[in-house]
Design a protein around this motif. Sequence first.
Motif, mmCIF file in Angstrom:
data_model
loop_
_atom_site.group_PDB
_atom_site.id
_atom_site.type_symbol
_atom_site.label_atom_id
_atom_site.label_comp_id
_atom_site.label_asym_id
_atom_site.label_seq_id
_atom_site.Cartn_x
_atom_site.Cartn_y
_atom_site.Cartn_z
ATOM 1 N N ARG A 151 16.630 38.558 15.605
ATOM 2 C CA ARG A 151 15.921 37.545 16.392
ATOM 3 C C ARG A 151 15.226 38.172 17.588
ATOM 4 O O ARG A 151 14.096 37.801 17.920
ATOM 5 N N THR A 152 15.897 39.127 18.235
ATOM 6 C CA THR A 152 15.306 39.795 19.388
ATOM 7 C C THR A 152 14.070 40.576 18.977
ATOM 8 O O THR A 152 13.034 40.497 19.639
ATOM 9 N N HIS A 153 14.158 41.336 17.887
ATOM 10 C CA HIS A 153 13.005 42.111 17.413
ATOM 11 C C HIS A 153 11.862 41.195 16.997
ATOM 12 O O HIS A 153 10.693 41.489 17.254
ATOM 13 N N THR A 154 12.191 40.064 16.375
ATOM 14 C CA THR A 154 11.165 39.096 15.988
ATOM 15 C C THR A 154 10.493 38.514 17.230
ATOM 16 O O THR A 154 9.270 38.380 17.275
ATOM 17 N N LEU A 155 11.291 38.195 18.244
ATOM 18 C CA LEU A 155 10.750 37.627 19.474
ATOM 19 C C LEU A 155 9.849 38.635 20.189
ATOM 20 O O LEU A 155 8.767 38.283 20.657
ATOM 21 N N VAL A 156 10.266 39.888 20.254
ATOM 22 C CA VAL A 156 9.441 40.919 20.885
ATOM 23 C C VAL A 156 8.127 41.080 20.127
ATOM 24 O O VAL A 156 7.060 41.221 20.738
ATOM 25 N N GLY A 201 -3.228 39.306 21.679
ATOM 26 C CA GLY A 201 -4.223 38.305 21.293
ATOM 27 C C GLY A 201 -5.041 37.779 22.459
ATOM 28 O O GLY A 201 -6.132 37.246 22.279
ATOM 29 N N HIS A 202 -4.522 37.946 23.657
ATOM 30 C CA HIS A 202 -5.231 37.495 24.855
ATOM 31 C C HIS A 202 -5.641 38.685 25.722
ATOM 32 O O HIS A 202 -5.731 38.576 26.950
ATOM 33 N N LYS A 203 -5.875 39.819 25.062
ATOM 34 C CA LYS A 203 -6.393 41.040 25.694
ATOM 35 C C LYS A 203 -5.514 41.548 26.838
ATOM 36 O O LYS A 203 -5.996 42.085 27.816
ATOM 37 N N GLY A 204 -4.221 41.325 26.722
ATOM 38 C CA GLY A 204 -3.283 41.854 27.711
ATOM 39 C C GLY A 204 -3.269 41.123 29.033
ATOM 40 O O GLY A 204 -2.714 41.620 30.008
ATOM 41 N N THR A 205 -3.878 39.941 29.088
ATOM 42 C CA THR A 205 -3.946 39.224 30.358
ATOM 43 C C THR A 205 -2.762 38.294 30.589
ATOM 44 O O THR A 205 -2.503 37.918 31.733
ATOM 45 N N ARG A 242 14.609 35.322 29.573
ATOM 46 C CA ARG A 242 14.762 36.229 28.427
ATOM 47 C C ARG A 242 13.416 36.863 28.077
ATOM 48 O O ARG A 242 13.330 38.058 27.820
ATOM 49 N N VAL A 243 12.363 36.041 28.094
ATOM 50 C CA VAL A 243 11.018 36.565 27.836
ATOM 51 C C VAL A 243 10.671 37.606 28.892
ATOM 52 O O VAL A 243 10.154 38.676 28.583
ATOM 53 N N ARG A 273 9.744 43.211 30.313
ATOM 54 C CA ARG A 273 10.007 44.319 31.242
ATOM 55 C C ARG A 273 10.573 45.533 30.503
ATOM 56 O O ARG A 273 10.106 46.665 30.700
ATOM 57 N N ILE A 274 11.548 45.314 29.626
ATOM 58 C CA ILE A 274 12.174 46.407 28.875
ATOM 59 C C ILE A 274 11.161 47.105 27.982
ATOM 60 O O ILE A 274 11.181 48.332 27.849
ATOM 61 N N ASN A 275 10.241 46.345 27.396
ATOM 62 C CA ASN A 275 9.275 46.906 26.455
ATOM 63 C C ASN A 275 7.957 47.304 27.105
ATOM 64 O O ASN A 275 7.005 47.661 26.410
ATOM 65 N N GLY A 276 7.886 47.235 28.432
ATOM 66 C CA GLY A 276 6.706 47.687 29.151
ATOM 67 C C GLY A 276 5.470 46.825 28.936
ATOM 68 O O GLY A 276 4.343 47.328 28.984
ATOM 69 N N ILE A 277 5.656 45.528 28.727
ATOM 70 C CA ILE A 277 4.537 44.611 28.518
ATOM 71 C C ILE A 277 4.260 43.910 29.840
ATOM 72 O O ILE A 277 5.140 43.244 30.386
ATOM 73 N N GLU A 278 3.037 44.086 30.372
ATOM 74 C CA GLU A 278 2.665 43.475 31.641
ATOM 75 C C GLU A 278 1.343 42.751 31.504
ATOM 76 O O GLU A 278 0.447 43.204 30.797
#
Length: 77
Positions: A11-16, A25-29, A50-51, A56-61
């Motif tokens: 579930r965690t991998h699917t959510l990530v 899909g929104h150009k990283g914004t 959780r999101v 943060r853990i996966n470096g998505i900003e």
Amino acid sequence: MMVIGVDGHKRTHTLVAEIREIHAGHKGTYGVRRVHAELRGFGRTVNRKRVERLMRINGIEGRHLRRRKRTTVRFGV
């Protein structure tokens, strides 16, 4: 210590993966709040914290598109 079963990892991998898809899909914004709103819009029940943690853990900003508005200009400096 919290133990996560095999289903929890899936579930965690699917959510990530969904978070990455929305973000790309929104150009990283999109940041945490918008990604969370998108997930809720798709019918996913997930906590915003959780999101935030997974991003943060996966470096998505998200990008900061707006500049700060300067309201005070010091005189004589």
